[in-house]
Design an enzyme around this catalytic site. Structure first.
Site, PDB file in Angstrom:
ATOM      1  N   ALA A 107      16.204   5.326 -22.059  1.00  0.00           N
ATOM      2  CA  ALA A 107      15.701   5.668 -20.724  1.00  0.00           C
ATOM      3  C   ALA A 107      16.865   5.650 -19.744  1.00  0.00           C
ATOM      4  CB  ALA A 107      14.630   4.680 -20.287  1.00  0.00           C
ATOM      5  N   LYS A 108      16.653   6.164 -18.571  1.00  0.00           N
ATOM      6  CA  LYS A 108      17.685   6.103 -17.529  1.00  0.00           C
ATOM      7  C   LYS A 108      17.016   6.401 -16.200  1.00  0.00           C
ATOM      8  CE  LYS A 108      22.217   5.553 -17.255  1.00  0.00           C
ATOM      9  NZ  LYS A 108      23.095   4.784 -18.149  1.00  0.00           N
TER      10      LYS A 108
END
Ligand code: NAD
Length: 418
Positions: A107-108
């Site tokens: 994720a980011k």
């Protein structure tokens, strides 16, 4: 669907993914699924500025893949942040978690903002509002943010506090990279940079026939750049050039690393140091050195400058600093590139240790953190270099193949829902 994410960063990430898939016999549906994020949230955050006016900042949280566990990935505050870049970085996190064999998905997050233009109070209000906006999709077992470019332990503390206040009790494991006093891990701040330094040292031994010197140039002197410089200098390397967003300095006989580390990062620009020649960020990439370490933004080594590099090896401390065209040129020129998914995985690895400590409410000594980090970095380098030799591919290809295969296999075994 890819049109939604279309950007130089995302195109680069997809090209790298497709190249790795050519070497892995992955089913078409798996390729299709892994090529784009599972879930993307775009948020607009109104923030009251100190002068009383209100500004709206756009932010993102992208969960590329949650097969192996909760999402894991940093939050970036930078003016260039857009959905494509965050999606590319989230995809990179999936492969990084897979390669490191951690129980996390990729994720980011990010906000399009110049953090240096905000006061501390404005930064806090922006962080709290952004956290509140992404709250429905984050959680200690859902998705765990961490620092990235432009964010730091203080910002993680505000995120942790905002989440905990909303839930009604203290939940340290919602973020990693937070201050030690509120459940952060000893050694997390140093982890990415130290990890880069361990990889540099392993790579130097591995390529001893083509690289004998130990002169290092580092672009970016933030969390990652500083600790990389400090550790490398401690273990006998000579740092000849460093830069920050304002420009850099160069001294072929070596810069005084300790003095550089003492310059306050927010205010004092490193060009204030008198013991070197002033250079631009572009100059830094092409100065003569043994090891070039991009540790700032993405896509700085491109087809325009890859021919001009005068280093013998590139170690990617930043995420995505080399475009695929540049990669090809460097391969032709016999300049090895140690890929980001391996080289900068120290921060992720110690984030995992921090999360485990939070969940177990049992905290480790710094010696334990650093020695387990060192072990995992060495194992990672050995796995990637052995696989590259066995499959006759570059280190980047080997690292991506190992990371992607880990995720794809898990996805295949879990099967389809519903
Ligand atoms: P940071 O904000 O602490 O430091 C960033 C540095 O880059 C600063 O010195 C800044 O002045 C410089 N910079 C910013 N824009 C620049 C530009 N246009 N040209 C040249 N320099 C510029 O960030 P960080 O945490 O050190 O992250 C640096 C890189 O490392 C990023 O690519 C990030 O994704 C990657 N990374 C960070 C971590 C981590 O744990 N912090 C982990 C893995 C990867």
């Amino acid at each position: 669907m890819y049109e939604l994410f279309k950007s130089p960063a995302f195109d680069n990430a997809v090209t790298q993914f497709e190249r790795a898939c050519e070497n892995l016999a992955l089913d078409d549906w798996l390729r299709e699924r892994l090529k784009a994020p599972q879930r993307t949230l775009i948020v607009n955050c109104p923030v009251r500025m100190d002068k009383g006016n209100i500004k709206v900042f756009t932010g993102y949280r992208v969960q590329h893949n949650l097969t192996l566990g909760p999402g894991k990935g940093g939050i970036r505050y930078h003016p260039d942040v857009d959905m494509g870049e965050v999606a590319a970085l989230a995809m990179g996190m999936s492969w990084k978690c897979g390669l490191a064999e951690l129980p996390f998905g990729g994720a980011k997050g990010g906000v399009s903002v110049d953090p240096l233009s905000l006061s501390l109070n404005e930064l806090e209000r922006l962080t709290r509002r952004y956290t509140a906006e992404i709250l429905p999709i984050i959680g200690p077992n859902k998705d765990i943010p961490a620092p990235d470019m432009g964010t730091n332990p203080q910002i993680m503390a505000w995120m942790m506090d905002t989440y905990s206040m909303t839930e009604g009790y203290t939940i340290p494991e919602i973020v990693t990279g937070k201050p030690v006093i509120i459940g952060g891990s000893l050694g997390r701040e140093e982890a990415t940079g130290y990890g880069v330094a361990y990889i540099v040292d392993d790579a130097l031994r591995h390529f001893e026939k083509i690289i004998q010197g130990k002169r290092v140039a580092i672009q970016g002197f933030g969390n990652v750049g500083t600790y990389t410089a400090q550790k490398l200098s401690d273990i006998g390397y000579t740092v000849v050039a460093v830069s920050d967003i304002y420009g850099g300095i160069y001294n072929p006989s070596g810069l005084p690393v300790q003095e550089l580390l003492e310059i306050p990062r927010q205010k004092g620009q490193i060009q204030d140091l008198k013991e070197g020649d002033k250079i631009t960020n572009a100059d830094l990439l092409t100065i003569e050195c043994d090891i070039l370490i991009p540790a700032a933004i993405g896509r700085v080594i491109t087809k325009e400058n890859a021919h001009k590099l005068r280093c013998k090896m590139v170690v990617e401390a930043a995420n995505g600093p080399t475009t695929t065209d540049a990669d090809d040129i460097l391969e032709e020129r016999n300049i090895p590139v140690i890929p980001d998914v391996l080289a900068n995985s120290g921060g992720l690895i110690v984030s995992y240790f921090e999360w485990v400590q939070g969940v177990q409410e049992y905290y480790w000594s710094k010696d334990r953190v650093i020695s387990e980090l060192q072990k995992r970095m060495h194992n990672g380098f050995n796995r990637v270099s052995n696989y590259a030799r066995e499959k006759r591919v570059s280190l980047r290809m080997a690292a991506l193949m190992l990371g992607i295969y880990q995720v794809a296999q898990a996805k295949q075994i879990r099967g389809l829902y519903p």
